[in-house]
Design a protein around this motif. Structure first.
Motif, mmCIF file in Angstrom:
data_model
loop_
_atom_site.group_PDB
_atom_site.id
_atom_site.type_symbol
_atom_site.label_atom_id
_atom_site.label_comp_id
_atom_site.label_asym_id
_atom_site.label_seq_id
_atom_site.Cartn_x
_atom_site.Cartn_y
_atom_site.Cartn_z
ATOM 1 N N PHE B 33 0.844 -1.194 0.000
ATOM 2 C CA PHE B 33 0.000 0.000 0.000
ATOM 3 C C PHE B 33 0.880 1.246 0.000
ATOM 4 C CE2 PHE B 33 -3.855 -2.320 1.307
ATOM 5 C CZ PHE B 33 -3.301 -3.457 1.870
ATOM 6 N N TYR B 35 0.530 5.306 0.947
ATOM 7 C CA TYR B 35 -0.288 6.311 1.609
ATOM 8 C C TYR B 35 0.414 7.664 1.553
ATOM 9 C CZ TYR B 35 -3.007 2.620 3.985
ATOM 10 O OH TYR B 35 -3.813 1.548 4.291
ATOM 11 N N LEU B 45 -5.073 6.680 1.474
ATOM 12 C CA LEU B 45 -4.579 5.593 0.629
ATOM 13 C C LEU B 45 -4.514 6.080 -0.818
ATOM 14 C CD1 LEU B 45 -3.820 2.581 0.245
ATOM 15 C CD2 LEU B 45 -6.258 2.155 -0.151
ATOM 16 N N TYR B 48 -3.037 0.419 -3.976
ATOM 17 C CA TYR B 48 -2.492 -0.787 -3.391
ATOM 18 C C TYR B 48 -2.384 -1.909 -4.424
ATOM 19 C CZ TYR B 48 -6.992 -3.284 -2.441
ATOM 20 O OH TYR B 48 -8.202 -3.949 -2.515
ATOM 21 N N ASP B 56 -6.357 -1.181 -6.752
ATOM 22 C CA ASP B 56 -7.204 0.013 -6.588
ATOM 23 C C ASP B 56 -6.319 1.240 -6.575
ATOM 24 O OD1 ASP B 56 -10.005 0.821 -4.397
ATOM 25 O OD2 ASP B 56 -8.871 2.099 -5.757
ATOM 26 N N SER B 58 -7.761 4.352 -7.015
ATOM 27 C CA SER B 58 -8.738 5.446 -6.971
ATOM 28 C C SER B 58 -8.274 6.612 -6.109
ATOM 29 C CB SER B 58 -10.097 4.936 -6.469
ATOM 30 O OG SER B 58 -9.972 4.376 -5.180
#
Lengths: 111, 117
Positions: B33, B35, B45, B48, B56, B58
């Protein structure tokens, strides 16, 4: 928009007292819940996780989960100055592996 | 284990320059991930990966941001061109697939503090 809400604090607690932190979440389908501790200038550190309704204890920490009311809390017993940090609540969405973080509660433990 | 490793720890660059942040996850972890943390927006976030595949993205703010994971032990986050509003701390985290998909515990690296002037 999935939301996780925390009181930003600071929560001032005398040494030896109990610190009580609360977190509410909007996604009713959320499955798992995490508490991270973040010292100033450091990265988040996982300290507690809970999946089922009720209480989970680990040392001086107790996590409490109430899915019906959509809140999760963290109790810190016998608070120490070293517990002074920001505590982040994180919620895992129902599908997938994303964590949504709250804004964090800053805790100050005064000797 | 050494934990999640990030480099550089600090990066200062001028607006318009390309910035590349690097991450080495914990060995054996399936998820990675990225961040971003700022005072105003908290911990967000960005993207990931699962088994090196982006799942994802987004949260990636705009096309100036891109992320890759060429193998299980390395990922990059690139910003091109960088802007002052990109100044933040960027964290990489990894997690194993243990206890089911909804129970992944994420472990964070030390972060990269990015300042764009």
């Amino acid at each position: 928009q999935k939301e996780v809400e925390q009181n930003s604090g600071p929560l001032s607690v005398p040494e030896g007292a109990i610190a009580s932190l609360n977190c509410t979440y909007s996604d009713r389908g959320s499955q798992s819940f995490f508490w991270y501790r973040q010292y100033s200038g450091k990265s988040p550190e996982l300290i507690m996780f809970i999946y089922s309704n009720g209480d989970k204890e680990d040392g001086r920490f107790t996590a409490q989960l109430n899915k019906a009311s959509q809140y999760v809390s963290l109790l810190i017993r016998d608070s120490q100055p070293s517990d002074s940090a920001t505590y982040l609540c994180a919620v895992n969405e129902a599908a997938g592996n994303k964590l949504t973080f709250g804004g964090g509660t800053r805790v100050l433990v005064k000797p | 284990d050494a934990g999640v490793i990030q480099s550089p720890r600090h990066e200062v660059t001028e607006m318009g320059q390309e910035v590349t942040l690097r991450c080495k996850p914990i060995s054996g972890h399936d998820y990675l991930f990225w961040y971003r943390q700022t005072m105003m927006r908290g911990l967000e976030l960005l993207i990931y990966f699962n088994n090196n595949v982006p799942i994802d993205d987004s949260g990636m703010p705009e096309d100036r941001f891109s992320a890759k994971m060429p193998n299980a032990s390395f990922s990059t986050l690139k910003i091109q061109p960088s802007e002052p509003r990109d100044s933040a701390v960027y964290f990489c985290a990894s997690s194993p697939l243990a206890g089911g998909p909804s129970r992944t515990k994420q472990y964070f690296g030390p972060g990269t503090r990015l300042t764009v002037t």
